[in-house]
Design an enzyme around this catalytic site. Sequence first.
Site, mmCIF file in Angstrom:
data_model
loop_
_atom_site.group_PDB
_atom_site.id
_atom_site.type_symbol
_atom_site.label_atom_id
_atom_site.label_comp_id
_atom_site.label_asym_id
_atom_site.label_seq_id
_atom_site.Cartn_x
_atom_site.Cartn_y
_atom_site.Cartn_z
ATOM 1 N N ASP A 1 -1.197 -5.986 -0.376
ATOM 2 C CA ASP A 1 -1.534 -5.394 0.922
ATOM 3 C C ASP A 1 -3.029 -5.166 1.047
ATOM 4 O O ASP A 1 -3.665 -4.669 0.108
ATOM 5 C CB ASP A 1 -0.852 -4.021 1.047
ATOM 6 C CG ASP A 1 0.279 -4.019 2.048
ATOM 7 O OD1 ASP A 1 0.266 -4.850 2.974
ATOM 8 O OD2 ASP A 1 1.181 -3.173 1.893
ATOM 9 N N LYS B 1 -1.332 -9.311 2.706
ATOM 10 C CA LYS B 1 -0.583 -8.869 3.892
ATOM 11 C C LYS B 1 -1.457 -7.904 4.665
ATOM 12 O O LYS B 1 -2.171 -7.098 4.050
ATOM 13 C CB LYS B 1 0.734 -8.188 3.475
ATOM 14 C CG LYS B 1 1.485 -7.594 4.681
ATOM 15 C CD LYS B 1 2.927 -7.223 4.355
ATOM 16 C CE LYS B 1 3.129 -5.867 3.746
ATOM 17 N NZ LYS B 1 2.604 -4.724 4.537
ATOM 18 N N ASP C 1 0.838 -1.199 0.000
ATOM 19 C CA ASP C 1 0.000 0.000 0.000
ATOM 20 C C ASP C 1 0.879 1.258 0.000
ATOM 21 O O ASP C 1 0.372 2.377 -0.025
ATOM 22 C CB ASP C 1 -1.016 -0.015 1.145
ATOM 23 C CG ASP C 1 -0.376 -0.072 2.513
ATOM 24 O OD1 ASP C 1 0.861 -0.196 2.604
ATOM 25 O OD2 ASP C 1 -1.121 -0.003 3.515
ATOM 26 N N SER C 2 2.204 1.049 -0.053
ATOM 27 C CA SER C 2 3.112 2.179 -0.317
ATOM 28 C C SER C 2 2.861 2.711 -1.725
ATOM 29 O O SER C 2 3.374 3.762 -2.096
ATOM 30 C CB SER C 2 4.576 1.752 -0.155
ATOM 31 O OG SER C 2 4.837 0.553 -0.856
ATOM 32 N N GLU D 1 -1.512 -5.480 8.543
ATOM 33 C CA GLU D 1 -0.692 -4.953 9.639
ATOM 34 C C GLU D 1 -1.270 -5.317 11.005
ATOM 35 O O GLU D 1 -2.485 -5.451 11.140
ATOM 36 C CB GLU D 1 -0.581 -3.429 9.512
ATOM 37 C CG GLU D 1 0.153 -2.999 8.257
ATOM 38 C CD GLU D 1 0.346 -1.491 8.145
ATOM 39 O OE1 GLU D 1 -0.067 -0.741 9.071
ATOM 40 O OE2 GLU D 1 0.900 -1.049 7.129
ATOM 41 N N GLU E 1 9.219 -4.165 10.534
ATOM 42 C CA GLU E 1 9.631 -2.861 9.983
ATOM 43 C C GLU E 1 10.162 -1.949 11.086
ATOM 44 O O GLU E 1 9.515 -1.768 12.129
ATOM 45 C CB GLU E 1 8.436 -2.185 9.271
ATOM 46 C CG GLU E 1 8.818 -0.830 8.673
ATOM 47 C CD GLU E 1 7.867 -0.302 7.611
ATOM 48 O OE1 GLU E 1 6.931 -1.012 7.205
ATOM 49 O OE2 GLU E 1 8.079 0.853 7.190
HETATM 50 O O1 KIV Z 1 3.529 -1.136 1.582
HETATM 51 C C1 KIV Z 1 4.713 -1.510 1.605
HETATM 52 O O2 KIV Z 1 5.509 -1.188 0.710
HETATM 53 C C2 KIV Z 1 5.147 -2.345 2.717
HETATM 54 C C3 KIV Z 1 6.586 -2.737 2.778
HETATM 55 C C4 KIV Z 1 7.432 -1.572 3.017
HETATM 56 C C5 KIV Z 1 6.829 -3.806 3.742
HETATM 57 O O3 KIV Z 1 4.360 -2.688 3.537
#
Ligand code: KIV
Length: 266
Positions: free
Chosen positions: A84, A114, A45-46, A116, A183
């Site tokens: 994510d 993924k 989600d980056s 959190e 992280e």
């Molecule tokens: O969203 C993302 O890029 C991440 C990684 C930095 C682990 O969660």
Amino acid sequence: MKKVRTETLAEYKRQGQKFSCLTSYDFISAEIFDQAGIDVILVGDSAADNVLGYESTIPVTLSEMASLARAVSAAAQRALVVVDMPFGSYEISAEQALKNAIELVKTSGAEAVKLEGGIRSAEQISKISAAGIPVMGHIGFTPQSVNSLGGYRVQGRGDSAAQALIEDAKAVEAAGAFAVVLEMVPASLATQVSIELSIPTIGIGAGSGTDAQILVWSDMAGYSSGKTRKFVKRYADLRSELLNAAKNYDAEVKTGKFPDTEHSFE
Ligand code: KIV
């Protein structure tokens, strides 16, 4: 070329073999990373700040993540593709999390999700994995909670914070996750967690003792702007390369040098 599956990563951990992970949000970069031998491609989600221009990961939606992950899944032949779950798509209940995880994998072609959180997300991890969708956990600094963590800071410093992090990691493992991202965690603590867990740990800003590493691709390739964080190593300077290419193109168009006969039809 053997497809990477969650079982492949478990085998790497058993053999003490490190593996690599990178983010990707589009077809071309995913093709390149797959070809390079990157084992896990995360549609993180980056994408919120690296692709969509949001200030944090908080606004990105499920359908935005699904579109980006569809492109990455179409490109990756070998790598395991993980997507994510965005903020707001899993926190309410385990049922909400399962419904959205199903929608995400159905519409994106990604092979795993993924999310959190440690103890607070254990029920969600358990429900999604029991339904047959592999789940990667993410603890330590969790960007979706940036506002309650007091900004971008290292997590797990001090005895009680370290103990809480270890308990989070164990909760994620017990809930059925196949791997966990650590992280911005002190290197010694990340090493200890990696020894204590039987699932692979994937570090970002967590030192060299984890079973794998992940970076945001635009940071590691020098494509993003602004200051990079201490844990990011730049392996290229794509931003300058592209800037020069665009400047040369601009100049050649404006002076009439491009297109020449070589790039024109009779
Ligand atoms: O969203 C993302 O890029 C991440 C990684 C930095 C682990 O969660």
